[in-house]
Design an enzyme around this catalytic site. Sequence first.
Site, PDB file in Angstrom:
ATOM      1  N   ASP A  21      -2.416 -10.850   9.651  1.00 56.08           N
ATOM      2  CA  ASP A  21      -1.901 -10.623   8.599  1.00 56.08           C
ATOM      3  C   ASP A  21      -1.877 -11.000   7.114  1.00 56.08           C
ATOM      4  O   ASP A  21      -1.712 -10.142   5.864  1.00 56.08           O
ATOM      5  CB  ASP A  21       0.042 -10.559   9.087  1.00 56.08           C
ATOM      6  CG  ASP A  21       1.103 -10.017   7.745  1.00 56.08           C
ATOM      7  OD1 ASP A  21       0.929  -8.800   7.507  1.00 56.08           O
ATOM      8  OD2 ASP A  21       1.237 -10.761   7.205  1.00 56.08           O
TER       9      ASP A  21
ATOM     10  N   LEU B 132       6.007  -6.018   3.734  1.00 49.95           N
ATOM     11  CA  LEU B 132       5.951  -4.822   2.386  1.00 49.95           C
ATOM     12  C   LEU B 132       4.395  -5.080   2.408  1.00 49.95           C
ATOM     13  O   LEU B 132       3.689  -4.587   1.470  1.00 49.95           O
ATOM     14  CB  LEU B 132       6.504  -5.293   1.045  1.00 49.95           C
ATOM     15  CG  LEU B 132       8.065  -4.914   1.681  1.00 49.95           C
ATOM     16  CD1 LEU B 132       8.907  -5.175   0.159  1.00 49.95           C
ATOM     17  CD2 LEU B 132       7.979  -3.288   2.028  1.00 49.95           C
ATOM     18  N   ARG B 133       3.499  -6.036   2.951  1.00 55.26           N
ATOM     19  CA  ARG B 133       2.344  -6.394   2.540  1.00 55.26           C
ATOM     20  C   ARG B 133       1.705  -5.362   2.757  1.00 55.26           C
ATOM     21  O   ARG B 133       0.383  -5.049   2.783  1.00 55.26           O
ATOM     22  CB  ARG B 133       1.552  -7.907   2.991  1.00 55.26           C
ATOM     23  CG  ARG B 133       0.632  -8.324   2.787  1.00 55.26           C
ATOM     24  CD  ARG B 133       0.343 -10.270   3.486  1.00 55.26           C
ATOM     25  NE  ARG B 133       0.909 -10.594   3.021  1.00 55.26           N
ATOM     26  CZ  ARG B 133       1.932 -12.275   3.007  1.00 55.26           C
ATOM     27  NH1 ARG B 133       1.465 -12.130   5.059  1.00 55.26           N
ATOM     28  NH2 ARG B 133       1.895 -12.700   3.115  1.00 55.26           N
ATOM     29  N   GLY B 134       1.769  -4.806   3.719  1.00 55.62           N
ATOM     30  CA  GLY B 134       1.134  -3.889   3.988  1.00 55.62           C
ATOM     31  C   GLY B 134       0.708  -2.264   3.320  1.00 55.62           C
ATOM     32  O   GLY B 134      -0.075  -1.705   2.757  1.00 55.62           O
TER      33      GLY B 134
END
Length: 345
Positions: free
Chosen positions: A199, A280-282
Site C-alpha cells: 500500500d 483514502l490513499r487509493g
Amino acid sequence: MTRKPFPFTAIVGQESLKLALLVSAVDPSLGGVLAFGDRGTGKSTTVRALAALLPNMKVVEGCRFNCDPEAGEAQLCEECRKRSAGGKLKSRSVPLPVVDLPLGTTEDRIVGALDIERALLKGEKAFEPGLLARAHRGFLYIDEVNLLEDHLVDLLLDVAASGENLVEREGLSLRHPARFVLIGSGNPEEGELRPQLLDRFGLSVEVRTPDDLKTRIEIVKRRDAFERDPEAFSAKWKSREGKLRRQILKGREALSEVAVSDAMLESCAKLCMTLGTDGLRGELTMMRAARAAAALEGQKEVTLAHLKKLAVPALSHRLRRNPLDDSGSLARVERALEECFGHEG
C-alpha cells in the site's frame, strides 16, 4: 567507462511500466513504482533508461547529499545551510542518480554510519553517507524487493514518505534530505510483500513476457543492435529521446496548473468504494497520477480517460483478498471500471 543505457523510447512493450515511470518522473511525490513479474522482461533496463533520459541536476559543490542549490534552507543539509550563510551556494551538474540496493545489504550501508577510518586515524566522529544520501533527488532501485528483510523495507518506505533520513547511532545525531523515487521489482513466485508495504508504493504494475511473436522478434532485434553498436543505436533514437525529455520537463512545470474537478474526485471515490479499498490513499494516488498524466500530455484538466488509464496501477495492489473471487487484482479493477463508468471517457 560507464556503460551507455538503452534508450527509453526504443523499449518495445511494457506500456504500463513506462507510463508509471513517466508520471512518477513528472510528480516524484507519487510514492514510487512496484514492478512485479517475470525475470528478463527489462524492468531494470527501463528504470535506467528513464533516469538517463532525464536531464542532469544541479547539486551544491562539495555536498555529500546531492542538495539542490536552488532549494529553500529547510530542504538543505546542515552543512549546506552553514555554507549558504556565507552567500550564494556554488553548484555543479551531475547525472540523475540511480542507486541499486543489493540483497544482503545492512542497515548501516543504507542509512550511513560512523566513518571508521577517520575515527581510528584521527579520533574524529564523522558520518559516512549511505545509499539514501546517494539516491537523494534520483531513483533508489531494489530488485527482488520481496526478498528484502521487512525491517529494511519499513525503513526505506518511512524515509521515502518523510523525505528525510535521521541517523542516531554510535554517538552521531544527524539528519539529511532523502527524497527519491523508490522503484521495487520482483517475481511474485518467490514471495509476496506484506499488504501494508504494498500500500505504501504509489503505483504497481505487472510486467509479463510478451506473448506476441512480432513483439518478441522486435525486442530481440533492437537489443542485438544496441549490444553490437550502442553509439549508433542511441544516435538513431536521439531525437525521440529529446522530444520525450522536453515533454517531461513541460509536464513538471505545468503540474500545479492542471485542474481536477469535483466530478473527477467523485469518480475516484466511487471507484475505490466499489473496490472496497481501505483508507483514502487509493483516491489520492489515482488523482495525483491522473494529474501527472494530464500534465505530461499537455492537458489543462484531468479527464475520466486519465483516471481510467491510471486506475489499475494506482489501485490493483490495494485490494483486499476475496476468497470468493479468484480473479486477479487487475481483472477486478477493470471490472469495477466497467461497472462504474462503462464506455464513458
